[in-house]
Enzyme design. Sequence first.
Site, PDB file in Angstrom:
ATOM      1  N   HIS A 374       0.539  -1.225  -0.023  1.00 49.07           N
ATOM      2  CA  HIS A 374       0.030   0.117   0.177  1.00 49.07           C
ATOM      3  C   HIS A 374       0.676   1.224   0.191  1.00 49.07           C
ATOM      4  CE1 HIS A 374      -3.914  -1.860   0.711  1.00 49.07           C
ATOM      5  NE2 HIS A 374      -3.290  -2.721   1.397  1.00 49.07           N
ATOM      6  N   LYS A 567      -8.137  14.306   4.839  1.00 51.95           N
ATOM      7  CA  LYS A 567      -7.309  12.842   4.975  1.00 51.95           C
ATOM      8  C   LYS A 567      -6.481  13.037   6.206  1.00 51.95           C
ATOM      9  CE  LYS A 567      -6.293  13.991   0.816  1.00 51.95           C
ATOM     10  NZ  LYS A 567      -6.445  12.871  -0.463  1.00 51.95           N
ATOM     11  N   ARG A 568      -5.510  11.888   6.312  1.00 54.49           N
ATOM     12  CA  ARG A 568      -4.591  12.065   7.343  1.00 54.49           C
ATOM     13  C   ARG A 568      -3.612  13.410   6.923  1.00 54.49           C
ATOM     14  NH1 ARG A 568      -4.101   7.936  11.678  1.00 54.49           N
ATOM     15  NH2 ARG A 568      -2.451   9.180  12.075  1.00 54.49           N
ATOM     16  N   LYS A 573       1.172  14.253   1.334  1.00 53.93           N
ATOM     17  CA  LYS A 573      -0.147  14.631   0.809  1.00 53.93           C
ATOM     18  C   LYS A 573      -0.372  16.224   0.759  1.00 53.93           C
ATOM     19  CE  LYS A 573      -2.442  10.870   3.771  1.00 53.93           C
ATOM     20  NZ  LYS A 573      -3.037   9.947   2.267  1.00 53.93           N
ATOM     21  N   THR A 678      -8.454   7.030  -1.869  1.00 58.73           N
ATOM     22  CA  THR A 678      -9.991   6.254  -2.170  1.00 58.73           C
ATOM     23  C   THR A 678     -10.786   7.511  -1.965  1.00 58.73           C
ATOM     24  OG1 THR A 678      -9.631   5.438   0.251  1.00 58.73           O
ATOM     25  CG2 THR A 678      -9.397   3.917  -1.607  1.00 58.73           C
ATOM     26  N   LYS A 682     -14.702   8.745  -3.544  1.00 58.63           N
ATOM     27  CA  LYS A 682     -15.673   9.057  -2.880  1.00 58.63           C
ATOM     28  C   LYS A 682     -16.298  10.481  -3.511  1.00 58.63           C
ATOM     29  CE  LYS A 682     -14.091   6.006   0.766  1.00 58.63           C
ATOM     30  NZ  LYS A 682     -13.337   6.189   1.747  1.00 58.63           N
TER      31      LYS A 682
HETATM   32  C1  GL9 Z   1      -2.431   3.734   2.187  1.00 59.47           C
HETATM   33  C2  GL9 Z   1      -2.141   4.841   1.089  1.00 59.47           C
HETATM   34  O1  GL9 Z   1      -1.308   5.801   1.507  1.00 59.47           O
HETATM   35  C3  GL9 Z   1      -3.380   5.069  -0.014  1.00 59.47           C
HETATM   36  O2  GL9 Z   1      -2.876   5.667  -1.199  1.00 59.47           O
HETATM   37  C4  GL9 Z   1      -4.213   3.858  -0.320  1.00 59.47           C
HETATM   38  O3  GL9 Z   1      -5.431   4.533  -1.047  1.00 59.47           O
HETATM   39  C5  GL9 Z   1      -4.535   2.934   0.807  1.00 59.47           C
HETATM   40  C6  GL9 Z   1      -5.282   1.898   0.687  1.00 59.47           C
HETATM   41  O4  GL9 Z   1      -4.569   1.131  -0.459  1.00 59.47           O
HETATM   42  O5  GL9 Z   1      -3.265   2.563   1.567  1.00 59.47           O
HETATM   43  N1  GL9 Z   1      -1.321   2.964   2.423  1.00 59.47           N
HETATM   44  C7  GL9 Z   1      -1.009   3.247   3.874  1.00 59.47           C
HETATM   45  O6  GL9 Z   1      -0.205   2.982   4.606  1.00 59.47           O
HETATM   46  N2  GL9 Z   1      -2.081   4.000   4.217  1.00 59.47           N
HETATM   47  C8  GL9 Z   1      -2.841   4.445   3.367  1.00 59.47           C
HETATM   48  O7  GL9 Z   1      -4.010   4.852   3.419  1.00 59.47           O
HETATM   49  N3  GL9 Z   1      -2.157   4.448   5.590  1.00 59.47           N
HETATM   50  C9  GL9 Z   1      -3.194   4.164   6.510  1.00 59.47           C
HETATM   51  O8  GL9 Z   1      -4.204   4.273   6.478  1.00 59.47           O
HETATM   52  C10 GL9 Z   1      -2.433   3.399   7.508  1.00 59.47           C
END
Ligand code: GL9
Length: 841
Positions: A374, A567-568, A573, A678, A682
Amino acid sequence: VESSIPEPQREAWKKYSATGFKSKDDFQKETVRHIETTLARSLFNCDEKAAYSGTALAFRDRLIIDWNKTQQRQTFADQKRIYYLSLEFLMGRALDNAMLNVGLKTAAKEGLGELGFRIEDVIQQEHDAALGNGGLGRLAACFLDSLASLNYAAWGYGLRYRYGIFKQEIENGYQVEIPDYWLDFNPWEFPRNDVTIDVQFYGWVNKYTDDEGKQITSWQDGEIVTAVAYDVPIPGYGTATVNNLRLWSSKASAGEFDFAKFNSGEYENAVADEQRAETISAVLYPNDNMDRGKELRLKQQYFWCAASLHDIIRRFKKSKRPWKDFPEQVAIQLNDTHPTLAIVELQRILVDLEGIEWNAAWEIVTKTFGYTNHTVLPEALEKWSVPLIQHLLPRHLQIIYDINLYFLQQVERRFPKDRDMLGRVSIIEESQPKTVRMAYLAIIGSHKVNGVAELHSDLIKTTIFKDFVKIYGPDKFTNVTNGITPRRWLHQANPRLSELIASKLGSYEFLKDLTLLNKLENFVDDKDFKKEWAEIKYANKVRLAQHILSATGISVNPKALFDVQVKRIHEYKRQQLNIFGVIHRYLAIKNMSAEERKKLAPRVSIFGGKAAPGYWMAKTIIHLVNKVGDVVNNDKDVGDLLKVVFIPDYNVSKAEIIIPASDISEHISTAGTEASGTSNMKFVLNGGLVIGTLDGANIEITREIGEQNVFLFGNLSEDVEDLRHNHFYGNHQIDPELNKVFDEIKKGTFGDEGAFSSLVSAILDHGDYYLVSDDFNSYCKTQDLIDETYKNQDEWVSKSITSVARMGFFTSDRCINEYADSIWNIEPLQVKEEAEVRSRT
Ligand code: GL9
C-alpha cells in the site's frame, strides 16, 4: 452436518426458531421489548441513546438469523474461503448499513416516528468503530462489504482494540488527542468465550532427537497469552449473505494466570500479569504510513497472526483433507506487511508441529498467501530488529533465516555474476542492529503481490521491488486498483442523490452494478434534472455548514465554493501546499480593488484530518491552518470571499457529511507518493470535482471521466527524482509568489512566526523533498481556473453529472472480483433464498 439436537426434539426447535421482525409493528414491538427488558429502561427514561440501542438490537436479531444461516451454508458447501488479514478495519457506524441491507429502513423510520424519535437522530447516537488510521483501514471495511454483497465465503481477521484511533480536539489551534474508548455499548460484537487460542511469546528453542530417532524442534517455556474471539456480523447488500469479522482480544491465559500469587498474598503482581496480557490488544497504533518499530506492536502482530492461523487451520482440519489441499481451501490476503509473520507461523506449524518436509511445507505456504503493498514511502516499510525478534519469537527468527538461506541460494544459482544482488534482496538487512525486511519476506512467501493503483503497481516493479521482478518474472506482480462501496459512499452518505439517480435509471440496481451509472449521461442536458442535481449539492452544503458552525463556531456561506481537503495530515499529501495557496489567495484579496473583489467567487477552504501524535510537522500544519483561519475569518476586508475552516476529529461518519458537500476536493500529493487514495473516488461519486496531481488513482479517474472534468496540475512522477536532485546540487529557486507567502508568515501575520519555521525551512533550507515550491505556480493557476469554471454553474453541473456517470469502475465490487479471479481463484457461493430476499433501499 451433525446436529447437537436429536431428531425427535428438532420439531420444537423449528417451531420456535427466531425469525426477527418483518413489519413496522413487529419492529416497534421488538424495539420496545429490547428497551424494556434487555436494557431495563422504560418510556419514562428512554433517551435517544436508548432508542438507538433498542433499534440496533432489533436489527441485530434480524442480521444474526442470516448470519447463522450463512455460516452453516458455508460450512456445508465446504469450499475455498478467503481470509482477509488486516490490523485495521475502519468500519464507522453499523446501524444505517444494517438497515439498508436488511431492507426495513422505512419500517424503522415510521416505527421510530410513532415512538417519538427521528431516525436520523437515532442513527447518530452510534459511536464510530474506528479501528483504523485512514485509507488502508477503510479499504478493508469496503472490501468486507463487497465480499458479503457478492456472496464470497470470506472472513476478516483483526484485533479488537479497546481504544480505536484517538479523538482529535483542537485547543488554541493545536491538536490534542483524547482516548477513544468505544466499547461502552457495542451491540455489533459477539464475544465467543468458548473460542480461544493460546499464543506463546519468548521462551527458547529445543532441538533434539526423540526415542524413535526423529529430529524434533520445540519452542518451549514461553509466556502464554490467550486470544478470545469477538465476532462481528458483516451483512451484504441485496443478499442474505452475512459474513464474519473475527477480532481477537487478549487476556491472561487461565493456565498462566497465577492463582498461587493470589493465595500467597501477591495480589498486585497477579493483577499486573493480567493487565500486561490485556495490553496487547489495548490500543491501535495511530501512525499512518509510518513504521515505529515498537515491541508491543510486534507482539500485536504475532498475537493476531497466530490466533487467526490456528483458527483457520482448526476449520480446515474439520474437512479431513490432506495438507496439500490447504491452498485449495484457504486463500489468505495480507493487508500490507503487518501480517507477514503469518507466513512464518504457517511454515512453523507445518514443519515443527505437523512434521511436513520443508519444501513441501513451503509450497503450501506460498500457494496460500497473497500480499498487497500500500505504499512506497521508505519510512513506512516495516523493518523489525533481529534482536527483538530473537527475544520475542526465537523459533520464528530461525525460520526466517532458513527461508532467506534457501531463497538466496536460488538467487545465486540464477544470477551467479551479480554479487551485489544477494545483499540487495536479502530478507536480512546488514544494519546496526540487523533488521528483517518484512516486505521482502512477504513477497517471497506469497504467490502474488499487488499494488493498489496502476501507477503504484508500476512503481513497485521499477523501484522498491525491482530485483524481485528479475528473480520471479513480471507475472508475480499485478495491479488491483482500489475501489469503494457505493452502498455507504453514495446511498447512505447521500440519500437524496441516490434517490434522484434511481428515479432516472428506474431502480437501485446501480448499487449492485455501478457501471449502470453511465446511463446518467443521457440526462446531462435535462434542465430539470440538472436543477435537482444542483439543489441536492446545495442542501448537502447547508448540512455541512450547520456542522461547521456547531463544531467550530465559524459561520460559512453555503453559496460559496466549498474546497475540501480531508485525509490524514502528512507532508507527502501536501496540506502545506494547500494552506500556502490559501495565504496566497488571502494576500491577493487584500490587494484587490472593490471592483475586483466583486468578480471573485467566494470560497470556503475546509481542512480535516488527524496527525500522528509524534509527527511534529503534521501537527505544525494543523496549527498553521487554524491560525490562518483566525486571521482570515475575522478580516473585514475579506468577508465571505474567503473562510478557512479546520473540522476537528475527521472520521468515517464525518466523512459521510463532508464528502457529499464538496464542490472541489484536493488530492495533491507529490507525484508518485500516494499509492492510490480512495477519498478521491468518494468525492467524484458524490458529484464533486477534483484538483489533483498525476498520482495514484487520480490518473485512472481522469482516464475514466475525461481530462476536461478534472483539474490536474504539477510535476510528473517520472521527473520527481531529478527535481529533488537539483534542489540539492543545482541552483534551487523558490517560487517568488511562495516567497511572499513565507514573508507574510515571517512577519508574524499568523502569530508567532517561530511556530511555523520548520514548515518554511523544510522548503527553503532542507531541499523541499515534497516539491511544494516546484508545484506552487501550477497549483495556484489551476485554482484560478477553478474560480473561472465555477462561475459558469451550468457547465459545472454538467461536469459533475458526467463524472458521476463514468465512475462505475471504482466500486469495490469490481475490485473484489479482480482479487477473486487473479489472486484467490475463488467463485461466489450462490444463495438460494436470494430471490425471496429484500426489496432493498
Ligand atoms: C495507504 C495509501 O497511502 C493510500 O494511498 C491507499 O489508498 C490506501 C489503501 O490502499 O493505503 N497506505 C497506507 O499505509 N495508508 C494508506 O492509506 N495509511 C493508513 O491508512 C495506515
